[in-house]
Design a protein around this motif. Structure first.
Motif, mmCIF file in Angstrom:
data_model
loop_
_atom_site.group_PDB
_atom_site.id
_atom_site.type_symbol
_atom_site.label_atom_id
_atom_site.label_comp_id
_atom_site.label_asym_id
_atom_site.label_seq_id
_atom_site.Cartn_x
_atom_site.Cartn_y
_atom_site.Cartn_z
ATOM 1 N N ILE A 130 0.854 -1.194 0.000
ATOM 2 C CA ILE A 130 0.000 0.000 0.000
ATOM 3 C C ILE A 130 0.885 1.238 0.000
ATOM 4 C CG2 ILE A 130 -1.931 -1.156 1.139
ATOM 5 C CD1 ILE A 130 -1.227 0.481 3.667
ATOM 6 N N TYR A 183 -4.119 12.854 3.346
ATOM 7 C CA TYR A 183 -5.513 13.000 2.923
ATOM 8 C C TYR A 183 -5.678 14.201 1.998
ATOM 9 C CZ TYR A 183 -10.419 14.370 3.399
ATOM 10 O OH TYR A 183 -11.717 14.746 3.146
ATOM 11 N N ASP A 205 -10.831 12.652 -1.107
ATOM 12 C CA ASP A 205 -10.873 11.343 -0.446
ATOM 13 C C ASP A 205 -12.073 11.181 0.490
ATOM 14 O OD1 ASP A 205 -8.373 10.689 -1.581
ATOM 15 O OD2 ASP A 205 -7.287 11.508 0.157
ATOM 16 N N GLU A 210 -14.533 8.154 0.269
ATOM 17 C CA GLU A 210 -13.881 6.864 0.528
ATOM 18 C C GLU A 210 -13.507 6.684 1.992
ATOM 19 O OE1 GLU A 210 -11.228 4.783 -2.417
ATOM 20 O OE2 GLU A 210 -11.064 6.861 -3.139
ATOM 21 N N VAL A 248 -3.858 8.341 4.515
ATOM 22 C CA VAL A 248 -4.618 7.259 3.891
ATOM 23 C C VAL A 248 -3.619 6.306 3.244
ATOM 24 C CG1 VAL A 248 -6.677 8.664 3.489
ATOM 25 C CG2 VAL A 248 -4.951 8.490 1.691
ATOM 26 N N GLU A 307 -3.402 3.600 0.086
ATOM 27 C CA GLU A 307 -4.053 3.189 -1.155
ATOM 28 C C GLU A 307 -3.570 1.804 -1.564
ATOM 29 O OE1 GLU A 307 -4.562 7.333 -3.562
ATOM 30 O OE2 GLU A 307 -2.608 6.365 -3.662
ATOM 31 N N GLU A 308 -4.503 0.996 -2.105
ATOM 32 C CA GLU A 308 -4.123 -0.313 -2.609
ATOM 33 C C GLU A 308 -3.285 -0.143 -3.873
ATOM 34 O OE1 GLU A 308 -7.250 -2.898 -3.990
ATOM 35 O OE2 GLU A 308 -8.311 -1.246 -4.915
ATOM 36 N N GLY A 324 -5.672 2.240 -6.533
ATOM 37 C CA GLY A 324 -5.708 3.468 -5.771
ATOM 38 C C GLY A 324 -6.845 3.583 -4.778
ATOM 39 N N ARG A 325 -7.633 2.511 -4.587
ATOM 40 C CA ARG A 325 -8.715 2.545 -3.610
ATOM 41 C C ARG A 325 -8.120 2.714 -2.214
ATOM 42 N NH1 ARG A 325 -12.143 -2.629 -1.589
ATOM 43 N NH2 ARG A 325 -10.087 -3.511 -1.938
ATOM 44 N N ILE A 326 -8.743 3.536 -1.378
ATOM 45 C CA ILE A 326 -8.271 3.755 -0.016
ATOM 46 C C ILE A 326 -8.695 2.564 0.841
ATOM 47 C CG2 ILE A 326 -8.501 5.199 2.039
ATOM 48 C CD1 ILE A 326 -8.777 7.585 0.100
#
Length: 168
Positions: free
Chosen positions: A5, A10, A14, A17, A59, A61-62, A66-68
């Protein structure tokens, strides 16, 4: 797996999410609005509550998408003390070191900001959080019952950051 990750500060974009991650994390352990523990009024004001007042909000991110999937904040209590809060990891990413990575970065940031004490709270329902805080040297200072939840309050004394230039 923590290298998978990417941790960053932030951004206003965001908000949806991080609010969704907060809701998922609390629902996972049975906490919900109106239970005396759950609150989310600070989310629309992350800039003011955290970032603009000697705090931080990070945060994770994957990779790729980029998903949190992780987050956490530091909120100023007073000149010496900050509260670590909003530490959440999406269930799909739990037990991979993501929470530890956010916690480590927030502790490091608290030192940089000049704090000497970190405080925080969690509930007994959030067993992974209780375990994580204990692993990183936090100590329980009190408990209180709110609704059906038992809230644990903890703290950790921070060692100051020593600049390499000062060491001879």
């Amino acid at each position: 797996m923590t290298g998978a990750i990417r941790i960053r500060r932030y951004r206003w974009s965001d908000l949806d999410e991080v609010l969704a991650l907060h809701q998922i994390g609390l629902a996972q352990v049975g906490l919900m609005p109106g239970d005396g523990v759950y609150y989310d009024d600070d989310f629309p004001r992350i800039q003011a509550v955290y970032l603009a007042d000697r705090g931080e909000f990070l945060v994770g991110e994957e990779p790729g998408g980029g998903r949190i999937v992780a987050m956490g904040g530091l909120r100023r209590v007073d000149d010496e003390t900050a509260e670590m809060c909003r530490l959440r990891v999406h269930p799909e990413f739990q037990r991979r070191g993501c929470g530890a990575l956010i916690l480590e970065r927030l502790e490091e940031r608290a030192r940089e900001l000049g704090y000497h004490v970190l405080r925080g709270d969690t509930t007994l329902q959030q067993g992974a959080a209780v375990e994580l805080y204990r692993k990183y040297g936090w100590r329980e200072i009190r408990r209180e019952t709110r609704g059906t939840a038992i809230v644990l309050y903890g703290e950790k004394y921070l060692t100051p950051v020593v600049s390499p230039q000062l060491i001879r």
